[in-house]
Design a protein around this motif. Structure first.
Motif, PDB file in Angstrom:
ATOM      1  N   LEU A 214      87.311-110.787 -67.094  1.00  0.00           N
ATOM      2  CA  LEU A 214      87.721-112.094 -67.604  1.00  0.00           C
ATOM      3  C   LEU A 214      88.618-112.832 -66.627  1.00  0.00           C
ATOM      4  N   SER A 215      89.278-112.093 -65.750  1.00  0.00           N
ATOM      5  CA  SER A 215      90.170-112.733 -64.786  1.00  0.00           C
ATOM      6  C   SER A 215      89.415-113.451 -63.679  1.00  0.00           C
ATOM      7  N   VAL A 216      88.115-113.215 -63.607  1.00  0.00           N
ATOM      8  CA  VAL A 216      87.317-113.852 -62.559  1.00  0.00           C
ATOM      9  C   VAL A 216      87.394-115.365 -62.654  1.00  0.00           C
ATOM     10  N   PHE A 217      87.326-115.894 -63.876  1.00  0.00           N
ATOM     11  CA  PHE A 217      87.289-117.337 -64.067  1.00  0.00           C
ATOM     12  C   PHE A 217      88.614-117.999 -63.680  1.00  0.00           C
ATOM     13  N   ASP A 218      89.678-117.227 -63.676  1.00  0.00           N
ATOM     14  CA  ASP A 218      90.974-117.770 -63.259  1.00  0.00           C
ATOM     15  C   ASP A 218      91.233-117.538 -61.775  1.00  0.00           C
ATOM     16  N   ASN A 219      90.363-116.765 -61.135  1.00  0.00           N
ATOM     17  CA  ASN A 219      90.581-116.433 -59.716  1.00  0.00           C
ATOM     18  C   ASN A 219      89.270-116.542 -58.932  1.00  0.00           C
ATOM     19  N   LEU A 220      88.563-117.631 -59.154  1.00  0.00           N
ATOM     20  CA  LEU A 220      87.284-117.808 -58.484  1.00  0.00           C
ATOM     21  C   LEU A 220      87.421-117.847 -56.969  1.00  0.00           C
ATOM     22  N   ASP A 221      88.595-118.292 -56.503  1.00  0.00           N
ATOM     23  CA  ASP A 221      88.801-118.376 -55.058  1.00  0.00           C
ATOM     24  C   ASP A 221      88.782-117.001 -54.401  1.00  0.00           C
ATOM     25  N   LEU A 222      89.048-115.937 -55.195  1.00  0.00           N
ATOM     26  CA  LEU A 222      89.038-114.585 -54.615  1.00  0.00           C
ATOM     27  C   LEU A 222      87.625-114.094 -54.319  1.00  0.00           C
ATOM     28  N   LEU A 223      86.637-114.726 -54.951  1.00  0.00           N
ATOM     29  CA  LEU A 223      85.266-114.274 -54.723  1.00  0.00           C
ATOM     30  C   LEU A 223      84.839-114.433 -53.274  1.00  0.00           C
ATOM     31  N   LYS A 224      85.462-115.378 -52.578  1.00  0.00           N
ATOM     32  CA  LYS A 224      85.087-115.567 -51.183  1.00  0.00           C
ATOM     33  C   LYS A 224      85.430-114.335 -50.338  1.00  0.00           C
ATOM     34  N   ASP A 225      86.364-113.504 -50.827  1.00  0.00           N
ATOM     35  CA  ASP A 225      86.699-112.279 -50.092  1.00  0.00           C
ATOM     36  C   ASP A 225      85.554-111.272 -50.126  1.00  0.00           C
ATOM     37  N   GLY A 226      84.695-111.430 -51.102  1.00  0.00           N
ATOM     38  CA  GLY A 226      83.564-110.510 -51.188  1.00  0.00           C
ATOM     39  C   GLY A 226      82.338-110.979 -50.440  1.00  0.00           C
ATOM     40  N   LEU A 227      82.445-112.124 -49.751  1.00  0.00           N
ATOM     41  CA  LEU A 227      81.283-112.693 -49.071  1.00  0.00           C
ATOM     42  C   LEU A 227      80.707-111.789 -47.978  1.00  0.00           C
ATOM     43  N   PRO A 228      81.526-111.185 -47.109  1.00  0.00           N
ATOM     44  CA  PRO A 228      80.938-110.335 -46.059  1.00  0.00           C
ATOM     45  C   PRO A 228      80.116-109.172 -46.623  1.00  0.00           C
ATOM     46  N   GLY A 229      80.681-108.490 -47.599  1.00  0.00           N
ATOM     47  CA  GLY A 229      79.950-107.378 -48.202  1.00  0.00           C
ATOM     48  C   GLY A 229      78.706-107.837 -48.930  1.00  0.00           C
ATOM     49  N   ALA A 230      78.807-108.986 -49.610  1.00  0.00           N
ATOM     50  CA  ALA A 230      77.649-109.525 -50.323  1.00  0.00           C
ATOM     51  C   ALA A 230      76.529-109.876 -49.356  1.00  0.00           C
ATOM     52  N   LEU A 231      76.895-110.424 -48.199  1.00  0.00           N
ATOM     53  CA  LEU A 231      75.881-110.790 -47.201  1.00  0.00           C
ATOM     54  C   LEU A 231      75.178-109.552 -46.642  1.00  0.00           C
ATOM     55  N   ILE A 232      75.937-108.475 -46.407  1.00  0.00           N
ATOM     56  CA  ILE A 232      75.325-107.246 -45.884  1.00  0.00           C
ATOM     57  C   ILE A 232      74.340-106.671 -46.905  1.00  0.00           C
ATOM     58  N   THR A 233      74.762-106.622 -48.176  1.00  0.00           N
ATOM     59  CA  THR A 233      73.875-106.092 -49.216  1.00  0.00           C
ATOM     60  C   THR A 233      72.660-107.001 -49.402  1.00  0.00           C
ATOM     61  N   ALA A 234      72.880-108.317 -49.366  1.00  0.00           N
ATOM     62  CA  ALA A 234      71.763-109.256 -49.480  1.00  0.00           C
ATOM     63  C   ALA A 234      70.797-109.090 -48.313  1.00  0.00           C
ATOM     64  N   PHE A 235      71.332-108.786 -47.143  1.00  0.00           N
ATOM     65  CA  PHE A 235      70.471-108.545 -45.979  1.00  0.00           C
ATOM     66  C   PHE A 235      69.587-107.316 -46.210  1.00  0.00           C
ATOM     67  N   HIS A 236      70.192-106.259 -46.774  1.00  0.00           N
ATOM     68  CA  HIS A 236      69.419-105.069 -47.149  1.00  0.00           C
ATOM     69  C   HIS A 236      68.271-105.447 -48.081  1.00  0.00           C
ATOM     70  N   LEU A 237      68.603-106.187 -49.130  1.00  0.00           N
ATOM     71  CA  LEU A 237      67.604-106.567 -50.127  1.00  0.00           C
ATOM     72  C   LEU A 237      66.511-107.424 -49.501  1.00  0.00           C
ATOM     73  N   GLY A 238      66.925-108.340 -48.632  1.00  0.00           N
ATOM     74  CA  GLY A 238      65.953-109.208 -47.989  1.00  0.00           C
ATOM     75  C   GLY A 238      64.987-108.444 -47.105  1.00  0.00           C
ATOM     76  N   VAL A 239      65.522-107.517 -46.310  1.00  0.00           N
ATOM     77  CA  VAL A 239      64.664-106.714 -45.440  1.00  0.00           C
ATOM     78  C   VAL A 239      63.677-105.897 -46.272  1.00  0.00           C
ATOM     79  N   HIS A 240      64.178-105.327 -47.356  1.00  0.00           N
ATOM     80  CA  HIS A 240      63.337-104.516 -48.247  1.00  0.00           C
ATOM     81  C   HIS A 240      62.178-105.347 -48.801  1.00  0.00           C
ATOM     82  N   GLU A 241      62.490-106.510 -49.377  1.00  0.00           N
ATOM     83  CA  GLU A 241      61.463-107.329 -50.022  1.00  0.00           C
ATOM     84  C   GLU A 241      60.500-107.948 -49.013  1.00  0.00           C
ATOM     85  N   VAL A 242      61.012-108.410 -47.890  1.00  0.00           N
ATOM     86  CA  VAL A 242      60.141-109.009 -46.875  1.00  0.00           C
ATOM     87  C   VAL A 242      59.163-107.976 -46.334  1.00  0.00           C
TER      88      VAL A 242
END
Length: 468
Positions: A214-242
């Motif tokens: 529930l604290s996510v909605f009050d701290n949306l700006d913190l989500l940007k800290d997860g961007l590097p990890g999200a991009l790496i995992t998304a890259f994994h998913l993209g390579v898999h599906e492609v």
């Protein structure tokens, strides 16, 4: 008149169990209003029993039997497995008796598939007989003759009867194999799942927000800290599906829009992708199913090695307890090999975040490589060992996953998803008799083995001796 339980009851969505064929029932095609096929179990009447006895007495002979009646019983019967009231079959899409005679006497022949008996379906016909020569060449010859005699109105399947492991040929009207249409456009539903998955990928890489969603909605700006990890995992998913799609295009298999499945534990469970057309054979299925995990494991392995070798960019990295490496035989083994005595029980160490991100990608590939249902691993097992053996392996895998779910929440949610969305059975292939070449079998074994290494725990203790 026991028919094989794996015949094409419905393409894209099979709703019958392939492992249960009661001795006093037989499976039939049922065509719904949207022209999708489901399976129905019907009681055999006395006439059917007499036909069965006659068929059994001639099954192994090369003398053709008299044609069995193609009249269909459209009385009110209930599907005992799905609980669906069968729809009345449209006469216009049944195979006419004249067409059946052409199939029996002109399409099938002594040099391809010598028909000894036939059994009626609602909309299709199953032919029993003796296969001549190699299954792949026989299928090609029969398909060519059927197209010359009847055009493109019918589809041929060359399958194995699970009751006696003998080949059977099934011919159904092509129109009955059209994919179902959905009330919500696929692209819209897939886009919605993708947005939620993007959110969980970001959330998974911000530990401060995971303890209180529930604290996510009050701290949306913190989500940007997860961007590097999200991009790496998304890259994994993209390579898999492609990789899936590139190989599918090469072998002529059409794939639907991927539905990414969000997970707050690892960011994403992967994607559910429908196969939209009939897969030609087991080798083509193996190529497509193995392509994604092979590419994903390759990328994950390279990134994992890089994470252990390269120092953190900020000089601090992520502080982890060495016990976490006991959760994966592959990750624990590589950590022990590269870190040596630095890795000691009870002594936290600093690692590059890339280790954790790459590990998450490996886990996503590994759980999709479990030989169960319609997962990549389930399709690989089916392609390598056939329907009967893969069904048993799938049941064993789901059972073991069920035990693991008692101790691991990722296993629990994955078990639920498999049961409701991916439990199968796999839709029939055009020709299921021919085994893949050994080189593709080896690739399938590699995928299953790597998935096992990622999922199994590392049982050996890390050194307690101080580093020199």
């Amino acid at each position: 008149m026991n028919l094989p339980a794996v015949l094409p009851c419905c393409y894209n969505r099979l709703q019958c169990s392939p492992s249960i064929t009661p001795p006093t029932h037989f499976l039939r095609f049922v065509i719904r209003k949207k022209r999708s096929l489901v399976c129905r179990l019907s009681d055999n009447n006395k006439e059917d029993d007499s036909v069965q006895d006659d068929n059994n007495s001639h099954q192994d002979n090369d003398q053709p039997l008299e044609n069995t009646s193609l009249e269909n019983n459209d009385g009110p019967q209930l599907n005992e497995q799905t609980g669906v009231e069968p729809q009345q079959l449209d006469e216009s899409i049944r195979i006419p008796k004249e067409t059946v005679e052409i199939l029996r006497n002109q399409v099938f022949s002594f040099d391809t598939f010598f028909v000894t008996s036939q059994e009626p379906y609602e909309g299709g016909v199953l032919f029993k007989g003796n296969l001549r020569g190699q299954a792949a060449k026989t299928y090609e010859k029969v398909s060519k003759r059927m197209q010359e005699k009847l055009g493109d109105d019918y589809t041929l399947f060359l399958l194995i009867n699970p009751e006696d492991d003998k080949p059977v040929a099934v011919v159904v009207p092509r129109m009955t194999l059209q994919p179902e249409t959905t009330a919500v456009p696929e692209w819209f539903a897939a886009g919605a799942f993708g947005l939620v998955t993007l959110f969980t990928l970001l959330l998974r890489n911000v530990p401060a927000l995971q303890s209180n969603l529930l604290s996510v909605f009050d701290n949306l700006d913190l989500l940007k800290d997860g961007l590097p990890g999200a991009l790496i995992t998304a890259f994994h998913l993209g390579v898999h599906e492609v990789s899936h799609r590139l190989v599918a295009t090469e072998v002529g298999i059409k794939l639907g829009i991927p539905y990414f499945v969000p997970s707050w534990q690892i960011g994403c469970f992967g994607a559910i992708t429908r196969i939209l057309n009939v897969v030609p054979n087991r080798e083509d299925l193996l190529k497509v199913a193995a392509a994604g995990p092979l590419a994903g494991f390759s990328v994950g392995f390279i990134l994992l090695l890089s994470g252990f070798i390269l120092p953190p960019s900020d000089g601090i990295g992520i502080i982890v307890d060495p016990s976490v490496f006991h959760e994966s035989f592959l990750a624990g083994g590589i950590a022990k090999l590269l870190l040596g005595d630095v890795l000691q029980e009870g002594s936290p160490i600093s690692v590059n975040p890339l280790v954790i991100w790459a590990w998450a990608g490996l886990v996503i590939n590994a759980i999709n490589s479990i030989p169960a249902g319609e997962l990549d691993g389930g399709r690989i097992a089916f392609a390598m060992w056939g329907r009967k053996a893969s069904a048993r392996l799938s049941a064993l895998s789901i059972g073991l996953l069920g035990i693991s779910s008692l101790f691991n929440d990722v296993a629990f949610y994955w078990l639920v998803l498999i049961f409701f969305l991916q439990r199968g059975p796999i839709s029939p292939l055009s020709e299921e008799l021919t085994h893949p070449q050994n080189k593709y079998m080896a690739l399938g074994v590699v995928v299953l083995f790597l998935g096992l290494l990622v999922c199994l725990p590392y049982p050996f203790p890390f050194s307690n001796q101080p580093a020199l």
